[in-house]
Motif scaffolding. Structure first.
Motif, short mmCIF file in Angstrom:
data_model
loop_
_atom_site.label_atom_id
_atom_site.label_comp_id
_atom_site.label_asym_id
_atom_site.label_seq_id
_atom_site.Cartn_x
_atom_site.Cartn_y
_atom_site.Cartn_z
N TYR A 82 -21.55 12.12 4.75
CA TYR A 82 -23.14 11.53 4.92
C TYR A 82 -23.31 11.25 3.45
CZ TYR A 82 -25.66 15.50 3.09
OH TYR A 82 -26.48 16.59 2.30
N ASP A 118 -21.75 8.20 2.27
CA ASP A 118 -22.36 6.96 3.07
C ASP A 118 -23.65 6.58 2.21
OD1 ASP A 118 -22.31 5.44 5.66
OD2 ASP A 118 -24.15 5.88 5.51
N PRO A 171 -22.35 17.78 13.45
CA PRO A 171 -21.16 17.17 14.05
C PRO A 171 -20.35 16.23 13.22
CG PRO A 171 -23.10 15.91 14.83
CD PRO A 171 -23.62 17.06 13.74
N ASP A 172 -19.25 15.80 13.63
CA ASP A 172 -18.52 14.97 12.84
C ASP A 172 -19.07 13.68 12.41
OD1 ASP A 172 -15.45 14.29 11.90
OD2 ASP A 172 -16.06 12.59 13.30
N PHE A 173 -19.04 13.10 11.26
CA PHE A 173 -19.67 12.02 10.82
C PHE A 173 -19.51 10.74 11.63
CE2 PHE A 173 -21.09 8.69 7.80
CZ PHE A 173 -22.32 8.78 7.82
N GLY A 174 -18.26 10.83 12.13
CA GLY A 174 -17.97 9.44 13.06
C GLY A 174 -17.44 8.22 12.43
N LEU A 175 -17.34 8.28 10.96
CA LEU A 175 -16.50 7.30 10.40
C LEU A 175 -15.67 7.94 9.06
CD1 LEU A 175 -19.75 4.87 9.65
CD2 LEU A 175 -18.00 4.40 11.08
N ARG A 208 -28.74 13.76 14.73
CA ARG A 208 -28.99 14.24 16.02
C ARG A 208 -30.28 15.13 16.13
NH1 ARG A 208 -23.08 15.91 18.69
NH2 ARG A 208 -21.96 13.74 18.12
N GLY A 268 -22.11 9.94 16.64
CA GLY A 268 -21.46 10.70 15.25
C GLY A 268 -22.68 11.92 14.98
N HIS A 269 -22.59 11.57 13.76
CA HIS A 269 -23.65 12.30 13.06
C HIS A 269 -25.11 11.99 13.34
CE1 HIS A 269 -25.54 13.63 8.90
NE2 HIS A 269 -26.28 12.52 9.33
N TYR A 307 -30.10 12.74 7.82
CA TYR A 307 -29.56 11.53 7.21
C TYR A 307 -29.40 10.39 8.27
CZ TYR A 307 -26.59 7.84 4.97
OH TYR A 307 -26.50 6.71 4.49
N ARG A 330 -30.17 3.63 6.33
CA ARG A 330 -29.19 2.62 7.24
C ARG A 330 -30.07 1.56 8.00
NH1 ARG A 330 -23.56 4.43 7.80
NH2 ARG A 330 -23.38 2.82 9.39
#
Lengths: 292, 292
Positions: free
Chosen positions: A217, A220, A251-255, B30, B65-66, B97, B101
């Protein structure tokens, strides 16, 4: 060699015969004496003919809280070695954090002697590399530092070959094919330089980025910040080196890091140029700043 | 109330009689349904007369994802609620976060209805507060968010009193004595906004900063970056809120958060004005942006 504070400094191996005389300085976090010993041992084992000499600035092992000596001590050490006509090159001992604090005190004190030298480092040292490049110093490069270089012979020789004569064999490989000026930075460091008096004009440059020990994060968020800067939108493009030791998110960031960098490049209209062979590891190649 | 996706949304308690109708949105990480239940339970226990109603946007518990839903979903949710004439105020559900975006996609779609509303949040929501303030929205404030506010009755009422009528009793206390315009930000968030299209003009403002879960070397590096910005050097001064849950460094950094902020203020010529009663905690007071 580790010299005593106040002692005249000389190269390890018969100064005078050396074709490269390196001064090692610390601009950042505390530098452990055991790492100093490792550097000394590497030179003794690998440069027995004394063709390369090195000297630690006497302040290199100082301690001040988090830092390798207080700001004035680290700034003075850098200025002293940079301006010393007996030395050919300045090699940063290590990274960590602290060089942005001393840059402003260093720059006005550097002489033409300092301008002749080669400077090699990365990570936190990027703040001073940026300063030197902005000031027009011609031989500034992102690459292995003394402490991490001697963990691997290939890494150490890559650094020394560049410090000695700017060897193109040490370069990050894409630099052989892309004639545009280049720079490389740790993302966290460049992200903390944009908009400040240390930010060089990177118009038309290939910008290589790497990072270590960050959660995604943050990668990003830093890419948002960086690619939203009007100054950075003028680079020729971005290449991504290794993003290592990622701190896990739940959780997993996803990217992936590459997906993150591609995304922000696309949003900001900056060409994404692919990978770069740089990172916080022994494969870290040398990226000379500017035209080659 | 938690409404089903696609259902018409209404306040929890007899909509129509409420004097304040709040829309809760999530722009960031989330948002757990258990926290949604906690908000609902707090309102049922503390606002039995239904004088304040609230509604979760149906996308508030989404996951991507995150993030609390993908960027388009979070942006659409914010726009939908901000432009809805049936709602008086927008309350951010939580931080984490992600709001930087979606800001660019939100701003052009906001109507005059959106401009009338009150907006309350902090931490990651600071990216959107900055955007709204820069766009001239008159009722934007840094203060408790829905999820953390209901952990303490005093915190929740402080937030609701400001959302209802901008109650000065909710203000950060120094605002009663200092008539200058003010803003407050999480340091990490403002540090990632400077130089971007989200940075508001803070000339002449009292800038209050707080942070959480950072090691001190990062606080120091961010203060270097922030105070080296020509734009930030035009603030009236900086006040420091709480820097909590500091991630320990080995060795100890050697400076306290206040010493760090004082140092960079002094170096950059920005007046250090003292403490601020804000932070990632239940004592977090409300800082309305701009003139009061």
């Amino acid at each position: 060699m580790v010299r005593e504070p106040g002692a005249a400094y000389e190269g390890t191996h018969t100064p005078g015969t050396a074709v490269l005389k390196i001064g090692i300085v610390n601009a950042s976090s505390r530098f452990a004496e055991t790492r100093g010993e490792a550097i000394k041992a590497w030179f003794e084992a690998n440069v027995p003919d004394s063709s390369i000499s090195f000297v630690f600035h006497p302040a290199v092992f100082q301690k001040h809280g988090h830092f390798g000596g207080d700001d004035a001590t680290r700034a003075n050490a850098f200025v002293e070695f940079a301006n010393d006509p007996r030395l050919d090159a300045i090699w940063f001992a290590r990274g960590g954090y602290g060089s942005c604090r001393i840059a402003e005190a260093i720059l006005p004190r550097l002489t033409d002697e300092a301008r002749k030298k080669r400077y090699l480092g990365y990570s936190d040292a990027g703040s001073l590399l940026a300063m030197l490049y902005k000031a027009g110093f011609p031989h500034v490069a992102h690459g292995p530092m003394a402490s991490d270089a001697v963990r691997s012979d290939a890494t150490a020789w890559r650094a020394l070959d560049w410090l000695k004569k700017g060897a193109s064999s040490s370069w990050e490989p894409t630099l052989h094919e892309d004639p545009r000026p280049a720079v490389a930075f740790n993302l966290s460091i460049l992200d903390a330089l944009v908009g400040t008096y240390l930010e060089p004009d990177l118009t038309g440059h290939v910008l290589m980025l790497e990072d270590v020990s960050e959660p995604l994060y943050r990668i990003d968020r830093m890419m948002f910040h960086l690619t939203a800067q009007p100054s950075i939108r003028r680079v020729a493009g971005i290449r991504l080196g290794r993003v290592s030791e990622i701190i896990e998110n739940d959780p997993d960031f996803g990217l992936t890091p590459e997906e993150i960098v591609r995304y922000w490049c696309q949003r900001s209209g900056i060409p994404y140029l692919g990978g770069a062979d740089i990172g916080h590891d022994r494969e870290n190649k040398v990226v000379p700043f500017g035209h080659r």
